[in-house]
Scaffold this motif. Structure first.
Motif, PDB file in Angstrom:
ATOM      1  N   ASN A 181     -20.467 -11.000  17.437  1.00 20.41           N
ATOM      2  CA  ASN A 181     -21.310 -11.778  18.760  1.00 20.41           C
ATOM      3  C   ASN A 181     -20.462 -12.796  18.927  1.00 20.41           C
ATOM      4  OD1 ASN A 181     -23.331 -12.531  20.355  1.00 20.41           O
ATOM      5  ND2 ASN A 181     -24.125 -13.428  18.989  1.00 20.41           N
ATOM      6  N   LYS A 182     -19.826 -12.640  20.103  1.00 16.56           N
ATOM      7  CA  LYS A 182     -18.772 -13.876  20.544  1.00 16.56           C
ATOM      8  C   LYS A 182     -17.870 -14.090  19.478  1.00 16.56           C
ATOM      9  CE  LYS A 182     -22.300 -14.873  23.871  1.00 16.56           C
ATOM     10  NZ  LYS A 182     -23.278 -15.861  24.473  1.00 16.56           N
ATOM     11  N   GLY A 237     -21.722 -11.591  13.421  1.00 15.75           N
ATOM     12  CA  GLY A 237     -22.562 -10.490  13.948  1.00 15.75           C
ATOM     13  C   GLY A 237     -23.662 -10.649  12.619  1.00 15.75           C
ATOM     14  N   LYS A 250     -24.227  -2.461  19.797  1.00 13.74           N
ATOM     15  CA  LYS A 250     -23.718  -3.599  19.868  1.00 13.74           C
ATOM     16  C   LYS A 250     -24.070  -4.707  18.804  1.00 13.74           C
ATOM     17  CE  LYS A 250     -24.777  -5.113  23.912  1.00 13.74           C
ATOM     18  NZ  LYS A 250     -24.928  -5.986  25.141  1.00 13.74           N
ATOM     19  N   LEU A 251     -25.086  -4.320  18.150  1.00 11.22           N
ATOM     20  CA  LEU A 251     -25.640  -5.277  17.173  1.00 11.22           C
ATOM     21  C   LEU A 251     -24.590  -5.301  15.779  1.00 11.22           C
ATOM     22  CD1 LEU A 251     -29.524  -4.663  17.181  1.00 11.22           C
ATOM     23  CD2 LEU A 251     -28.211  -6.766  17.682  1.00 11.22           C
ATOM     24  N   LYS A 281     -31.758  -9.518  17.487  1.00 12.91           N
ATOM     25  CA  LYS A 281     -30.703 -10.280  17.463  1.00 12.91           C
ATOM     26  C   LYS A 281     -29.529 -10.112  16.680  1.00 12.91           C
ATOM     27  CE  LYS A 281     -34.128 -13.378  19.699  1.00 12.91           C
ATOM     28  NZ  LYS A 281     -34.495 -14.734  19.649  1.00 12.91           N
ATOM     29  N   PHE A 282     -28.500 -10.984  16.638  1.00 15.40           N
ATOM     30  CA  PHE A 282     -27.546 -10.908  15.939  1.00 15.40           C
ATOM     31  C   PHE A 282     -27.720 -11.665  14.694  1.00 15.40           C
ATOM     32  CE2 PHE A 282     -25.426  -9.408  19.757  1.00 15.40           C
ATOM     33  CZ  PHE A 282     -24.673  -8.787  19.320  1.00 15.40           C
TER      34      PHE A 282
END
Length: 175
Positions: free
Chosen positions: A135-136, A140, A130-131, A95-96
């Motif tokens: 994150n939005k 992150g 992507k990690l 997860k972020f």
């Protein structure tokens, strides 16, 4: 000292003899026990109650066992499939955030990548890369240790794919 070294080498040889059985057991446990996993403390099962996920100790053991895979010269095709399956189950758990259990997962994935096929390793490149980004609306992963370890996994993936020299250059620049 000498007695400890003898015990360590005996333990190591015992684990190495059955290393793929251990990996297969962790893979089966992840496949059957956790449908929706959350490293923060709970796993939702299909029956409406919460179960604990792989605990930190189990993740630590999994990490140490998979690190031994690097020392095994040649993996059999069946074992490669098991390792790819295990990696496929572990990557979605990342997860972020900078949860300490994330380090165990990333170390485990880092140990599995060199033994996987090129296609199996490349299948996780996008999810792992992507990690490193935002994150939005959030920044992150902010922990340098987490980010460096993820970057080293991406480098290990790119090292396997020698044909894609541009990918290797990007990974080298990030690490």
């Amino acid at each position: 000292t000498l007695n400890q070294n003898t015990e360590n080498s005996l333990g190591r040889s015992l684990v190495l003899k059955h290393i793929h059985l251990l990996i297969a057991q962790f893979t089966n446990r992840l496949q059957t026990d956790s449908k929706i996993a959350n490293l923060d403390g709970e796993v939702s099962s299909g029956k409406g109650f919460k179960q604990p996920p792989l605990a930190g100790l189990q993740l630590n053991i999994l990490c140490r066992v998979t690190e031994l895979l690097v020392s095994v010269e040649k993996a059999e095709e069946e074992n490669v499939t098991t390792m790819e399956s295990l990696c496929g189950l572990l990557v979605p758990l990342l997860k972020f955030d900078s949860n300490p259990n994330q380090l165990y997962l990333v170390r485990t994935i880092h140990s599995l990548i060199p033994k996987m096929s090129n296609e199996g390793a490349m299948a996780h490149f996008h999810s792992l890369s992507k990690l490193l980004g935002p994150n939005k609306a959030n920044a992150g992963i902010s922990s340098n240790e987490h980010r460096q370890l993820i970057a080293s996994v991406l480098k290990a993936i790119s090292d396997q794919d020698v044909k894609s020299s541009s990918l290797a250059k990007v990974a080298k620049a990030v690490v």
